[in-house]
Design a protein around this motif. Structure first.
Motif, mmCIF file in Angstrom:
data_model
loop_
_atom_site.group_PDB
_atom_site.id
_atom_site.type_symbol
_atom_site.label_atom_id
_atom_site.label_comp_id
_atom_site.label_asym_id
_atom_site.label_seq_id
_atom_site.Cartn_x
_atom_site.Cartn_y
_atom_site.Cartn_z
ATOM 1 N N ALA A 1 -38.963 36.057 -10.927
ATOM 2 C CA ALA A 1 -37.533 36.181 -10.610
ATOM 3 C C ALA A 1 -37.329 36.992 -9.330
ATOM 4 N N LYS A 2 -38.070 38.072 -9.184
ATOM 5 C CA LYS A 2 -37.958 38.889 -7.965
ATOM 6 C C LYS A 2 -38.386 38.081 -6.741
ATOM 7 N N ARG A 3 -39.487 37.338 -6.886
ATOM 8 C CA ARG A 3 -39.959 36.528 -5.745
ATOM 9 C C ARG A 3 -38.956 35.448 -5.383
ATOM 10 N N LEU A 4 -38.288 34.879 -6.384
ATOM 11 C CA LEU A 4 -37.301 33.840 -6.117
ATOM 12 C C LEU A 4 -36.157 34.390 -5.272
ATOM 13 N N ALA A 5 -35.657 35.570 -5.627
ATOM 14 C CA ALA A 5 -34.568 36.177 -4.849
ATOM 15 C C ALA A 5 -35.032 36.451 -3.423
ATOM 16 N N ALA A 6 -36.241 37.015 -3.285
ATOM 17 C CA ALA A 6 -36.755 37.309 -1.946
ATOM 18 C C ALA A 6 -36.987 36.027 -1.158
#
Length: 930
Positions: free
Chosen positions: A71-76
């Motif tokens: 999820a964090k990588r998706l936002a970034a």
């Protein structure tokens, strides 16, 4: 005083063991830290310090952590900052279009109008088996990426069953959010224009970015989509568009009353048409369908003409600028997409086209026979000169047998009865000769839809990418094809990374694709077609290993169409429309919430409106080095593909690690039942091929060959990594692949398939009865005989990777938690196999013997094997237990196999569920399936 420090958690303990094993292996190169950790886990299960409940909890915990990281990588990846309104980025794009320099005057109105009314980018929603998460889990990950909060724990991570309707539903949900984001873009464009041209802003109809879908229309490699399914889904897309329009117009009251009334009439008619589409057609149901389609065609509308004048009238009657803005935005979305939520892409295979023309024109020459190619092209050109148009009706469509003809007839009926306002793309997979394009043109002319169909070859195989220029040259020599292109004003091309990545490697494929794009200008000028627009559609997955860049969406778009290639085509005078695929559930997450969709559209708009510049990049100055580098990668990877050990790595138990994540199988089935033993990568489809590489811990198609290529000139390799954006962007793909790859994991996978490992364990065990079981595992593995090719292939991988690390010391490594997941799953597989060889002997049943059942379980084809074992060893209680039949009971005739179920079959089921659970967690760590 007793120590109050709590004992270390299971996770911390296992990670500590892994670190210790890795440190020890640095001193002892003959050790295998991953197998040692797998053995340690197995021993904890043996001594009772770890049980199945603990293992299930650990896999769930690791899966949840992997999901949070994803999820964090998706936002970034999207440049989304939680709490920051994504619409601000859209407004910034619009402001730059009106006034490129904030200190300078705005551009002329005509310049602004032309720049936003030409479609320069399309986001294409594709399906395929990449729905690697339950829809609800995907939604929670998208929510977490949006808010910045961790997703809830206890999520379901294993894929849920998906059929065509579910694929369509998930695609539609993503498309709806995408359409909302496009409305936000249109509003930003109108707002920027209104500030400068207050009397003219609403006369613009912006459509710079559109959405497209092939979900339900792609029949390449699928047999589950009938023409009636395609028609039903296309009518649904029309209905959804009309419902969306009606909902948008509702708040506008009297100004939009006439529009809403006309849309209501159309919705009723489309509903009747959709209801008449049969689930399984027969002559009578098709006759009824035809009646509904023809009778309600005018009421349902088949183009823009019925509504556009009503939009203009509503704009003129709008009570204020706010209402006028809403109407202008709604009109723009309608004009851009017609009577559908998204444009339509059909796809089929070139062989289907060739078969259709063989039937109709009796052309029996093989298009692959180069010696007869000239005569074949002469035949098809002569046929084009005399082609006669055939009327299409639903009866003819029902009776047609040829797949390509049926597809073209479906298009004819959609154009005639559903929507003729937007051209339909006709994508042809495995196009390796110009004859294929001319055959498609003949079929389109024959059924009277050549004005409505955009024929597009898919250059994806190594042969197609090499011959792409020649394929186009052959087609462009035909005056009929040139006239057809002039009629449309564009040449449409598709480039893929599935088969090219599977056979030549991802990085080499990107070089071949770019080279082909750069040659288009010269080729088209040669044939006097320099005024055409170029439509360049890049298809790929959204994960490392299938062509989509893992660093950011911005990098992905520049990777697919590098700035230098954009500039070269712009300098040559060509307008270019880019298209990019968003594939399956994984790709749809980029449109998973309103905010993520807006961020995705913002990055696309930034890219699409970026003015091509002549930026110097040293990789182009070192053209010979670049050509040699990627040629070496391609050669090395091509040799790996032909290595029997590579097929053994993919097929040893690789397919069994994967769940079905779409509505078509991963591999072809054998005639004897059960999975086919993989002897060459061509026996696997591209997406599961890549997914297996994720699961065995070595992304060879993004890594292999780089070592040999880098070693040829390590100094220049290092220099270009630092100084060349194009080269660095390509190598960022390899860097992410390295984070998902580990030589120790591959060694452990191969060691698991090596009977020698099990013999060594048998020699070392002191556990009563264990030696016999370990020897029983070794014997069938020895019979398969994979160990020799596997270890030869491993040495090939290892030598290349050592060379790469020598040239690139900063290359990332696999994180410990992902290594732990691989070790944990291998331990589970070992336990599963030990239980498999504990199954009692039984007589052959349905052609199955104990030996064939064990082979299936060793290939991780576990569920069918367990079902067979449940039949052979029924667990039902004795129905006559406790009754007296006045004679001594026959003990064997009343035996229940409850003990086998409790001690063997049920543990096997739980172990296999955990194996698949680990696979789901690995997919989360990598970021996608395939």
């Amino acid at each position: 005083m007793p120590d109050a420090t709590p004992p270390p958690s299971l996770l911390d303990d296992l990670l500590a063991r892994l670190r210790a094993a890795r440190l020890a292996s640095a001193q002892d190169p003959f050790g295998d830290p991953v197998l040692l950790l797998a053995l340690a886990i197995s021993r904890r299960l043996d001594d009772g310090s770890l049980d199945m409940d603990g293992l299930e909890g650990l896999v769930q915990y690791l899966s949840d952590d992997a999901a949070a990281g994803r999820a964090k990588r998706l936002a970034a990846y999207l440049g989304h900052v939680p709490g920051t309104p994504p619409a601000a980025a859209l407004e910034a794009v619009a402001a730059r279009l009106v006034r490129p320099d904030p200190l300078d005057s705005p551009v002329p109105f005509a310049t602004f109008k032309s720049s936003v009314e030409r479609t320069c980018f399309a986001a294409v929603f594709t399906a395929h088996p990449t729905f690697s998460l339950p829809a609800g889990t995907g939604a929670k990950l998208a929510d977490a990426a949006t808010t910045g909060e961790a997703p809830p724990r206890g999520l379901a991570h294993r894929p849920a069953p998906v059929d065509l309707r579910e694929e369509f539903a998930q695609a539609n949900a993503a498309i709806l959010r995408g359409r909302d984001a496009l409305d936000q873009l249109a509003e930003a464009l109108f707002g920027a224009a209104r500030a400068v041209w207050p009397d003219r802003w609403h006369t613009v109809t912006p459509r710079p970015v559109v959405l497209t879908s092939w979900v339900g229309y792609d029949t390449d490699g699928r047999t589950d989509i009938g023409w009636w399914d395609t028609l039903k889904l296309r009518l649904d897309m029309k209905r959804h568009q009309l419902q969306r329009l009606s909902g948008q117009l509702e708040p506008l009251g009297e100004a939009a009353a006439a529009l809403r009334a006309r849309i209501a009439t159309a919705l009723e008619a489309v509903g009747r048409q959709a209801a008449a589409v049969p689930v399984k057609p027969d002559p009578e149901s098709v006759q009824k369908l035809a009646g509904e389609m023809v009778l309600h065609r005018e009421a349902a509308m088949t183009g823009l003409s019925a509504l556009m004048p009503l939009f203009d009238a509503a704009l003129a009657a709008a009570p204020d600028d706010a209402a006028r803005m809403q109407l202008a935005v709604i009109k723009a979305g309608f004009a851009a997409h017609g009577l559908s939520l998204a444009h339509t892409h059909f796809r089929l295979n070139s062989a289907q086209l060739h078969n259709a023309l063989r039937q109709r024109l009796e052309i029996t020459t093989s298009p692959d026979d180069l010696s007869l190619r000239r005569g074949l092209l002469g035949q098809i050109n002569a046929a084009l000169a005399g082609v006669e148009t055939q009327t299409v009706d639903f009866g003819g469509l029902f009776a047609e047998q040829a797949s390509a003809a049926k597809l073209m007839m479906s298009i004819a009926q959609i154009v005639k009865h559903v929507d003729g306002s937007i051209p339909i793309r006709f994508l042809i997979a495995e196009t390796e000769t110009g004859y294929t394009l001319l055959a498609a043109l003949w079929l389109a002319k024959h059924f009277g839809v050549d004005r409505h169909v955009e024929i597009s070859p898919l250059f994806e195989t190594a042969t197609a990418l090499e011959r792409g220029e020649r394929v186009l040259d052959e087609a462009l020599r035909s005056p009929h094809f040139r006239d057809y292109l002039r009629q449309h004003g564009r040449l449409c091309l598709q480039f893929g990374y599935s088969d090219s990545g599977r056979y030549v490697g991802q990085l080499a494929a990107s070089y071949l694709v770019e080279r082909l794009k750069l040659r288009l200008a010269e080729l088209l000028k040669k044939h006097g077609m320099a005024d055409l627009e170029l439509v360049l559609f890049d298809t790929h997955g959204e994960s490392i290993g299938r062509g989509a860049h893992p660093k950011s969406l911005t990098d992905r778009l520049d990777y697919l169409f590098p700035p230098q290639a954009r500039y070269a085509l712009a300098k040559a005078g060509f307008a270019v429309r880019e298209e990019s695929s968003f594939q399956g559930g994984d790709g749809y997450m980029l449109f998973g919430t309103e905010a993520l969709a807006q961020s995705t559209i913002a990055r696309i708009a930034e890219h699409a409106f970026q003015r091509p510049k002549d930026t110097e990049d040293p990789i182009y100055a070192e053209a010979d080095y670049g050509a040699d580098f990627f040629a070496t990668v391609r050669r090395e990877f091509g040799e790996l593909v032909e290595d029997p050990g590579y097929a053994a790595l993919l097929g040893g138990f690789g397919p069994g690690l994967l769940e079905k994540t779409g509505s078509r199988p991963s591999a072809r089935q054998s005639d004897m039942g059960g999975p086919l033993r993989i002897t060459h990568p061509s026996q696997l489809r591209a997406i599961p091929n890549n997914a297996i590489l994720h699961q065995v811990g070595w992304l060879a198609n993004s890594l292999h060959g780089l070592g040999r290529a880098a070693a040829a000139n390590p100094e220049l390799f290092a220099e270009l990594r630092e100084r060349s954006p194009r080269f660095a962007r390509a190598l960022a793909m390899a860097a992410r692949a390295a984070e998902c790859s580990d030589m120790g994991v591959v060694r452990a996978v191969i060691g698991t398939l090596d009977p020698g490992t099990w013999l060594d364990r048998a020699a070392a065990t002191a556990r009563p009865g264990r030696q016999e079981l370990l020897l029983s595992v070794a014997a069938p593995l020895d019979a398969v005989g994979l160990q020799a090719p596997l270890w030869r292939m491993f040495r090939r991988l290892q030598a290349d990777h050592l060379a790469l690390r020598a040239a690139w010391p900063e290359l990332p490594t696999m994180p410990e938690r992902l290594v732990l997941l691989h070790a944990l799953r291998l331990s589970l597989i070992h336990r599963l196999w030990l239980l498999a060889v504990s199954v009692p002997e039984f007589s052959p049943r349905h052609g199955a013997t104990p030996e064939t059942v064990i082979r299936r379980i060793f290939a991780l084809d576990v569920e069918p094997a367990l079902e067979l074992l449940r039949q052979v060893f029924p667990a039902a209680p004795d129905p006559v237990a406790g009754l007296d039949f006045h004679e001594p009971a026959g003990r064997d005739s009343r035996t229940s196999y409850a003990r086998e179920h409790a001690e063997i079959f049920e543990p096997m089921r739980r172990l296999f569920a955990l194996v698949r659970g680990c696979s789901a967690a690995v997919s989360q760590e990598v970021g996608a399936f395939g």
